[in-house]
Design a protein around this motif. Structure first.
Motif, short mmCIF file in Angstrom:
data_model
loop_
_atom_site.label_atom_id
_atom_site.label_comp_id
_atom_site.label_asym_id
_atom_site.label_seq_id
_atom_site.Cartn_x
_atom_site.Cartn_y
_atom_site.Cartn_z
N THR A 36 47.42 40.71 25.53
CA THR A 36 47.10 41.87 26.38
C THR A 36 46.05 41.53 27.42
O THR A 36 46.20 41.86 28.61
N TYR A 37 44.98 40.88 26.97
CA TYR A 37 43.87 40.62 27.88
C TYR A 37 44.00 39.21 28.46
O TYR A 37 43.69 38.23 27.77
N ARG A 38 44.49 39.14 29.66
CA ARG A 38 44.67 37.87 30.37
C ARG A 38 44.65 38.20 31.86
O ARG A 38 44.70 39.40 32.21
N PRO A 39 44.56 37.21 32.73
CA PRO A 39 44.56 37.53 34.16
C PRO A 39 45.75 38.42 34.51
O PRO A 39 46.88 38.17 34.07
N GLN A 40 45.49 39.46 35.26
CA GLN A 40 46.49 40.50 35.48
C GLN A 40 47.21 40.33 36.82
O GLN A 40 46.60 39.86 37.79
N PRO A 41 48.47 40.74 36.86
CA PRO A 41 49.20 40.64 38.13
C PRO A 41 48.88 41.82 39.05
O PRO A 41 49.79 42.48 39.57
N VAL A 42 47.61 42.13 39.20
CA VAL A 42 47.20 43.18 40.14
C VAL A 42 46.18 42.59 41.09
O VAL A 42 45.50 41.62 40.76
N ALA A 61 46.56 48.28 27.40
CA ALA A 61 47.24 47.75 28.59
C ALA A 61 46.59 48.30 29.86
O ALA A 61 46.39 47.58 30.85
N GLU A 62 46.23 49.59 29.81
CA GLU A 62 45.58 50.20 30.98
C GLU A 62 44.22 49.55 31.23
O GLU A 62 43.83 49.29 32.38
N LEU A 63 43.50 49.29 30.12
CA LEU A 63 42.19 48.66 30.27
C LEU A 63 42.33 47.28 30.89
O LEU A 63 41.56 46.91 31.78
N ALA A 64 43.34 46.54 30.41
CA ALA A 64 43.53 45.18 30.93
C ALA A 64 43.78 45.26 32.45
O ALA A 64 43.24 44.45 33.22
N ALA A 65 44.59 46.22 32.88
CA ALA A 65 44.87 46.37 34.31
C ALA A 65 43.59 46.70 35.07
O ALA A 65 43.34 46.20 36.17
N ALA A 104 38.44 37.73 29.51
CA ALA A 104 39.81 37.21 29.37
C ALA A 104 40.67 37.61 30.56
O ALA A 104 41.65 36.94 30.89
N CYS A 105 40.30 38.72 31.21
CA CYS A 105 41.04 39.17 32.40
C CYS A 105 40.40 38.62 33.68
O CYS A 105 40.74 39.06 34.79
N ARG A 153 31.14 32.60 37.19
CA ARG A 153 31.08 33.44 35.98
C ARG A 153 32.50 33.75 35.48
O ARG A 153 32.75 33.75 34.28
N SER A 154 33.38 34.04 36.41
CA SER A 154 34.76 34.38 36.02
C SER A 154 35.42 33.20 35.30
O SER A 154 36.02 33.36 34.24
#
Lengths: 712, 92
Positions: free
Chosen positions: A526-532, A595-599, A624-625, A674-675
């Motif tokens: 769930t928590y990984r770099p997001q496609p947004v 999922a919303e949080l990850a986004a 993680a995101c 940091r990221s």
């Protein structure tokens, strides 16, 4: 009698308010005050147009007693009269109240009959007529002097239509701030203080509700729930008694209709409605007085007010001249809430069995995990269940035992508890037990919160015990028995598996505890770099103010300072259902799904998560995101992430925190560093790894049993 | 000496045998606990809706007349099924 003031509490009362105020204009009191608590139907405009005094208060500031006391404060008449927004005075109303008050110098309150409006159903019209008639059997005003003076309903007094001598109200300290029946409480207080009350048949108002059947039933539900909450009344119900009651009431309604000149077909038409009304009323009243046993949403559905739970217990201050009241209370629970604390103190821990051979090395274990009650979204429980899932994956048999002495989840039976865990936390194979009636032993019994330690120590047939410590829980409580008991749990000699090195050190140094550690995992699915697309103007604050250790007031101060410096920065708050009140604008997400949080983490620029005890899962999930975050220096985050690691640390100071956020907003190189450091840091933080660390702790607990057989 | 040596040996053998038996029984017990967990979990899966609606079938069947009602329902069902079978047979 001197001047008269009329006080009318109003909320969405537009339907009759104009008529009520017009009638008052005719009656001519010296002062009329309308107290509006958030009307949206034009009531305020009606009051303004009528030229009466208007006081607007917040809806949440309303209380039946409280608001009327406010009315007394804001008016000056020697006679203070109260009406409800739908009670229209009949001609001669005010003169009748004055006359009633003048009957005797010790008359402290006056009241009159509630007459049915035209078109009121015969059931209600008859009820009102028959209820009020005996107050004045010969049509003349009467005085009631006490609850046992033998008069008709001596305790009755209704603020739908009542007048009070200001001096008498002052003597009893005003109305009590109770959820219901403040008027009846005032009658009792007046009697206790030596005052009397008077009924005048001409002090009449038109007042009858014209709900449909369902509306009446919901109103009766509210009424009897209120009676239960205020005076403890429980409405009895039985099939035969209800049948007898309904038959008698229907006969009464038919007779009354005849007396009113209703025709045969009219009487027939009303008979069925009368039966439905009286039968429904019995059921709704019985349900209302037992409402506490119903789940909140069911109560809300049955309530006309839409209220789901009992309001918080009000301060029940006795009147100054009355002796303190006491009421017998039957036992309400089988045993005391913290009974296990006393049992443990008396009998000590249950003896442990010898460990099975190989369990300290590699044999599969039966791990019984004892958990406190939980809610969907609980981070601590999520961690526990993720660890259980890992243990299952490693071949251990896990069982979950809910220790719930408060009965918070008693309505959720085991099948439902298990389904909730599987749906909202982790797809465990483990069975879930509510309580310990079916306890059958375990290789290791694991306590997971301070309240679970005492039951775990009392469980028989265990070979070892361990204590999975997620946080330093004494700090969750103000100085109290609970905080002391929470501290004591670290001194029972259990083997501790602490959720960070900071926590382990604290347990070892402050309590002399034996401990190992595990590190929270991250759900990398769930928590990984997001496609947004990443925004560069957004600060995301974990504003969970129901959890004081998250230092929300400090974070809000920091954000206020940030907003002053950079008004264009978009501030987004999440983690709590209720948005806080702030001096700066913000967007509120509330409690969001994973999922919303990850986004959200994928979109934001800086995360702000403050932890004053052990660190939260949230910073790791943000990292993680790819979202860098700011946390407090000098607490657990610093020991977990390092002084110059993936987290930007700030001192416990609003300006310092705002400065740290600004650094990440301004310095793209720092942001990137940091990221990237954050993503590297959490890459190894998996729940499987955390479960391995916990498994090692459990085996160590068993190993210590082999080496030190008497250890608890 | 001559008379004690066999005793010590036999006692040690007995001890080994008993230890092995204890280990076997403990392993059985552990398997039984794991089996219990699986069975209970499966039962909780099946009884979700009963739990959701707070229906305790054991308590329900302990109520007066419940067993008789169930027997009655079964009797009616048996008659119905026999009738259905007979009708099928008659229909060829």
């Amino acid at each position: 009698m001197g001047t008269a003031s009329v006080v009318i509490p109003v909320r969405d009362g537009a339907r009759y308010l104009g008529e009520v105020l017009a009638a008052l204009a005719r009656e001519g009191p010296e002062e009329v005050l309308v107290i509006d608590s958030g009307s949206r139907d034009g009531s305020v405009d009606i009051a303004r147009a009528a030229g009466v005094e208007l006081l607007e208060i917040a809806p949440e500031a309303f209380g039946h007693g409280r608001t009327r006391n406010l009315g007394v404060e804001r008016t000056s008449g020697e006679l203070v009269l109260f009406l409800t927004q739908d009670a229209t005075p009949r001609p001669g109303w005010l003169a009748a109240h004055r006359e009633a008050l003048a009957l005797e110098p010790r008359v402290g309150a006056t009241f009159g009959p509630h007459l049915p409006r035209p078109g009121t159903s015969p059931m209600i019209a008859r009820e009102l007529t028959e209820f009020f008639a005996p107050f004045a059997p010969d049509g003349r005003p009467t005085v009631q002097r006490g609850l046992d003076d033998g008069s008709w309903h001596p305790g009755f007094l209704s603020n739908v239509d009542a007048g009070y001598r200001r001096e008498a109200l002052a003597a009893i300290g005003g109305f009590r701030d109770i959820p219901y029946a403040e008027d009846q409480a005032a009658a009792r207080d007046l009697f206790a203080a030596g005052w009397a009350k008077a009924y005048h048949p001409a002090a009449a108002v038109l007042h009858a509700h014209d709900y449909g059947w369902a509306g009446f039933m919901r109103r009766y539900f509210d009424e009897y729930r209120g009676l239960r909450e205020t005076v403890g009344h429980v409405e009895r119900i039985g099939v035969r008694s209800t049948a007898r009651h309904v038959r008698s009431e229907v006969t009464g309604d038919r007779r009354w209709l005849s007396e009113q000149g209703a025709t045969g077909p009219q009487r027939a038409a009303w008979t069925a409605r009368s039966a439905a009304h009286h039968a429904g009323r019995r059921v709704a009243s019985a349900l209302g007085s037992r409402a506490a046993a119903l789940p909140g949403p069911v109560q809300a559905a049955l309530s006309l007010e839409g209220r789901g739970q009992a309001p918080p217990a009000p301060a029940d201050v006795p009147p100054p001249t009355a002796p303190p009241r006491s009421r017998h209370r039957a036992p309400t629970r089988r045993r005391e809430l913290f009974d296990d604390v006393a049992r443990l103190a008396r009998s000590g821990p249950a003896p442990l069995l010898e460990p099975r051979s190989g369990t300290a090395q590699d044999a599969p274990l039966h791990v019984a995990v004892v958990i406190p009650p939980f809610r969907i979204g609980s981070g601590g429980h999520n961690s526990i269940f993720q660890l259980c899932l890992g243990l299952e994956r490693f071949g251990h048999s896990v069982s979950i035992w809910l220790a719930d002495p408060t009965g918070r989840q008693k309505e959720e039976w085991p099948g439902v508890l298990r389904a909730t865990i599987r749906e909202h936390f982790a797809p465990l194979e483990a069975p879930v037990y509510s309580g310990f009636d079916d306890w059958f032993g375990a290789d290791v019994a694991v306590a997971t919160g301070w309240e679970t330690v005492h039951p775990v120590l009392l469980l028989e047939d265990c070979r070892a015990r361990a204590y999975l410590v997620h946080d330093h829980e004494p700090e969750f409580h103000a100085t109290s028995a609970e905080s002391r008991w929470a501290e004591e749990t670290y001194r029972f000699g259990l083997f501790h598996i602490a959720a960070s090195p900071w926590l382990r050190t604290l347990l070892e140094e402050r309590y002399g505890a034996v401990a190992t550690t595990f590190r929270f995992g991250v759900d990398h699915e769930t928590y990984r770099p997001q496609p947004v697309e990443r925004r560069w103007d957004t600060v995301l604050f974990y504003s969970r103010h129901v959890t004081p250790r998250r230092a929300v007031p400090l974070g809000l101060l920091a954000l206020a300072a940030l907003h002053v410096r950079r008004p264009d920065v978009r501030i987004v708050l999440f983690g709590d259902h209720a948005p806080p009140q702030t001096s700066f604008p913000f967007e509120h997400v509330g409690v969001a799904g994973q999922a919303e949080l990850a986004a959200l983490y994928g979109e934001a620029t800086v995360g702000l998560v403050l932890s004053m005890t052990n660190y939260s899962l949230v910073p790791q999930e943000m990292m993680a995101c790819g979202l860098p975050c700011v946390d407090l220096a000098g607490f657990s985050a610093e020991t977990v992430f390092g002084p110059n690691g993936p987290v930007e640390l700030a001192a416990f100071d609003p300006d310092a925190i705002a400065g740290a956020v600004e650094r990440l907003l301004d310095d793209r190189a720092l942001w990137e560093a940091r990221s990237e450091a954050g993503q590297r840091f959490v890459a190894e933080a998996t729940w499987d790894r955390a479960a391995r660390e916990v498994e090692a702790g459990l085996r160590e607990a068993l190993g210590r049993r082999e080496r030190v057989p008497t250890a608890p | 000496m001559e008379s004690t040596e066999p005793d010590v040996e036999s006692r040690e053998a007995e001890l080994r045998r008993l230890r092995a038996r204890v280990a076997r029984l403990e392993a059985e017990l552990a398997e039984q606990a794991a089996h219990t967990n699986r069975v209970v979990a499966a039962a909780e899966e099946r009884t979700y809706w009963l739990d959701r609606w707070h229906l305790d079938l054991n308590a329900l069947m302990r109520r007066r007349g419940a067993a008789e009602l169930r027997a009655g329902v079964r009797a009616v069902r048996a008659v119905y099924r026999r009738g259905k079978r007979l009708r099928r047979r008659l229909a060829g």
